[in-house]
Design an enzyme around this catalytic site. Structure first.
Site, PDB file in Angstrom:
ATOM      1  CB  SER A  40      -8.207 -13.441  -3.092  1.00  0.00           C
ATOM      2  OG  SER A  40      -9.478 -13.766  -2.540  1.00  0.00           O
ATOM      3  CG  ASP A  42      -5.258 -12.513  -7.063  1.00  0.00           C
ATOM      4  OD1 ASP A  42      -4.254 -11.987  -7.568  1.00  0.00           O
ATOM      5  OD2 ASP A  42      -6.415 -12.031  -7.143  1.00  0.00           O
ATOM      6  CG  HIS A  43      -3.609  -9.366  -4.502  1.00  0.00           C
ATOM      7  ND1 HIS A  43      -2.825  -8.272  -4.741  1.00  0.00           N
ATOM      8  CD2 HIS A  43      -4.523  -9.411  -5.506  1.00  0.00           C
ATOM      9  CE1 HIS A  43      -3.242  -7.665  -5.845  1.00  0.00           C
ATOM     10  NE2 HIS A  43      -4.264  -8.343  -6.339  1.00  0.00           N
ATOM     11  CD  GLU A  51       1.045  -4.889  -7.240  1.00  0.00           C
ATOM     12  OE1 GLU A  51       0.350  -5.913  -7.331  1.00  0.00           O
ATOM     13  OE2 GLU A  51       0.589  -3.778  -6.947  1.00  0.00           O
ATOM     14  CG  HIS A 100      -2.751  -7.529 -10.150  1.00  0.00           C
ATOM     15  ND1 HIS A 100      -3.311  -8.325  -9.184  1.00  0.00           N
ATOM     16  CD2 HIS A 100      -1.576  -8.107 -10.482  1.00  0.00           C
ATOM     17  CE1 HIS A 100      -2.500  -9.340  -8.936  1.00  0.00           C
ATOM     18  NE2 HIS A 100      -1.433  -9.233  -9.703  1.00  0.00           N
ATOM     19  CG  ASP A 141     -12.634 -11.032  -8.569  1.00  0.00           C
ATOM     20  OD1 ASP A 141     -13.659 -11.664  -8.884  1.00  0.00           O
ATOM     21  OD2 ASP A 141     -12.271 -10.903  -7.388  1.00  0.00           O
TER      22      ASP A 141
HETATM   23  P1  13P Z   1     -10.438  -6.371 -11.274  1.00  0.00           P
HETATM   24  O1  13P Z   1     -11.075  -5.819 -10.039  1.00  0.00           O
HETATM   25  O2  13P Z   1     -10.179  -5.307 -12.276  1.00  0.00           O
HETATM   26  O3  13P Z   1     -11.220  -7.510 -11.848  1.00  0.00           O
HETATM   27  O4  13P Z   1      -8.989  -6.933 -10.863  1.00  0.00           O
HETATM   28  C1  13P Z   1      -8.840  -8.238 -10.392  1.00  0.00           C
HETATM   29  C2  13P Z   1      -7.473  -8.489  -9.880  1.00  0.00           C
HETATM   30  O5  13P Z   1      -6.525  -7.765 -10.094  1.00  0.00           O
HETATM   31  C3  13P Z   1      -7.286  -9.713  -9.095  1.00  0.00           C
HETATM   32  O6  13P Z   1      -5.996  -9.816  -8.588  1.00  0.00           O
HETATM   33  O1  G3H Z   2      -7.651  -8.372  -6.565  1.00  0.00           O
HETATM   34  C1  G3H Z   2      -8.174  -9.312  -6.078  1.00  0.00           C
HETATM   35  C2  G3H Z   2      -9.497  -9.856  -6.233  1.00  0.00           C
HETATM   36  O2  G3H Z   2     -10.414  -8.972  -6.733  1.00  0.00           O
HETATM   37  C3  G3H Z   2      -9.917 -10.631  -5.024  1.00  0.00           C
HETATM   38  O3  G3H Z   2     -10.741  -9.949  -4.166  1.00  0.00           O
HETATM   39  O4  G3H Z   2     -10.108 -10.522  -1.779  1.00  0.00           O
HETATM   40  O5  G3H Z   2     -12.452  -9.897  -2.395  1.00  0.00           O
HETATM   41  O6  G3H Z   2     -11.496 -12.086  -3.084  1.00  0.00           O
HETATM   42  P1  G3H Z   2     -11.214 -10.636  -2.772  1.00  0.00           P
HETATM   43 ZN    ZN Z   3      -5.119  -7.903  -8.161  1.00  0.00          ZN
END
Ligand code: 13P
Ligand code: G3H
Ligand code: ZN
Length: 314
Positions: free
Chosen positions: A55, A87-88, A139, A216, A261
């Site tokens: 992330s 991610d995101h 998304e 996700h 995650d």
């Molecule tokens: P969870 O919080 O369900 O593990 O989702 C993780 C996620 O979508 C990371 O992008």
């Molecule tokens: O959906 C994303 C993950 O759970 C990442 O979370 O920004 O705390 O690393 P984070």
């Molecule tokens: Zn996510």
């Protein structure tokens, strides 16, 4: 740096294979040496392809040089089928920076923008990424649940099946994250009877046959891990995730990337807490962190086998 120099592979090729053969690739978040080792070792042990998800905040925590040096030190070989995924990503700059750094795929998460702006930004990222043979996930819809740093969504909004064909064709993306009732974090469900919106998923899969879909907020939140945390001084009450049978059902309906995650966080925390509780005199971080890493590794193997069905695919 190009990702192939790090032994990483193009994420979309992995997803296409998974889609075709009816399994999912686990996208497991990493944020330090221990979480990276837990995931890579689990993937190697099970001969499973895997996506290392990072992330923006994890990248900030590690620093770009540290992350890329760790990936290089892991000596990943292309035949192992390991991808590195942003991610995101929330901006064009965040995505292009990751691509230049050595990521093999990025997610542009513009799901909080109006439809047309989401299309415009996702298309711009896809154009840049494809010039570097990097895959792009975007998304549509918003995950419900608590407002978090990633989704900025308090209420959530299911993906509208009528929008998906236009979105995919106008953006040129390689995979699509959809909202069908999952949410980020450990508190996904009020009751055990709640179900994902398989009707929406079915409609989307019908409109986008042969197109990789992404889930996700898909952690299972294993109750034994929650109990172990609570038995060792933690206080996590009311945590509930997506049941494994529902996750497996999505995999039979074109979901071929499942993001996890929270389960890893729970496993790591359960390990650290139980190690500290069982040996209160210990103040050597290497010892209790090793137990956390081990629990995360074990949990990843379980999910690869029981949810992703991706073992022995390489
Ligand atoms: P969870 O919080 O369900 O593990 O989702 C993780 C996620 O979508 C990371 O992008
Ligand atoms: O959906 C994303 C993950 O759970 C990442 O979370 O920004 O705390 O690393 P984070
Ligand atoms: Zn996510």
């Amino acid at each position: 740096m190009n990702y192939t120099k790090l032994g990483l592979v193009n994420t979309n090729e992995m997803l296409q294979r998974a889609l075709h053969d009816g399994y999912a690739i686990g996208a497991f978040n990493i944020y330090n040496m221990e979480t990276m080792r837990a995931i890579i070792t689990a993937a190697r042990e099970t001969h499973s392809p895997v996506i290392l998800a990072v992330s923006e905040s994890a990248l900030d925590y590690m620093g770009a040089n540290m992350l890329i040096s760790m990936i290089a030190a892991a000596e990943i070989k292309p035949y192992e089928q390991i991808a590195l995924h942003l991610d995101h990503g929330h901006s064009y700059e965040s995505c292009t920076r990751a691509i230049d750094m050595g990521f093999s795929s990025v997610m542009i998460d513009a799901s909080n923008l109006p439809f047309d702006e989401n299309i415009a930004l996702s298309a711009r990222v896809a154009k840049y990424a494809h010039r570097h043979n990097v895959s792009v996930e975007a998304e549509l819809g918003a995950l419900r649940g608590f407002e978090d740093e990633n989704t900025k969504s308090k209420t959530g909004q299911f993906t509208k099946p009528d929008n998906v064909v236009e979105f995919v064709s106008k953006t040129g993306i390689d995979s699509l994250a959809i909202a069908i009732g999952t949410s980020h974090g450990a508190y996904k469900r009020k009751s055990t009877t709640e179900k994902l919106r398989f009707d929406i998923l079915a409609e989307i899969a019908e409109k986008l046959p042969d197109f990789p879909l992404v889930l996700h907020g898909a952690s299972n939140i294993p109750s034994d891990l929650v109990h172990e945390i609570n038995a060792n001084g933690g206080k996590i009450t009311g945590a509930r995730g997506i049941p494994a049978d529902q996750l497996r059902r999505t995999v039979s309906m074109n979901i071929c990337k499942i993001n996890v995650d929270s389960d890893s966080r729970l496993a790591f925390t359960a390990g650290v807490r139980s190690a500290l509780k069982s040996d209160p005199e210990n103040f050597n971080p290497r010892e209790y962190i090793r137990v956390g890493m081990g629990m995360m590794y074990e949990n990843t193997i379980t999910e690869i086998n029981e949810i992703m069905n991706s073992a022995n695919r390489i």
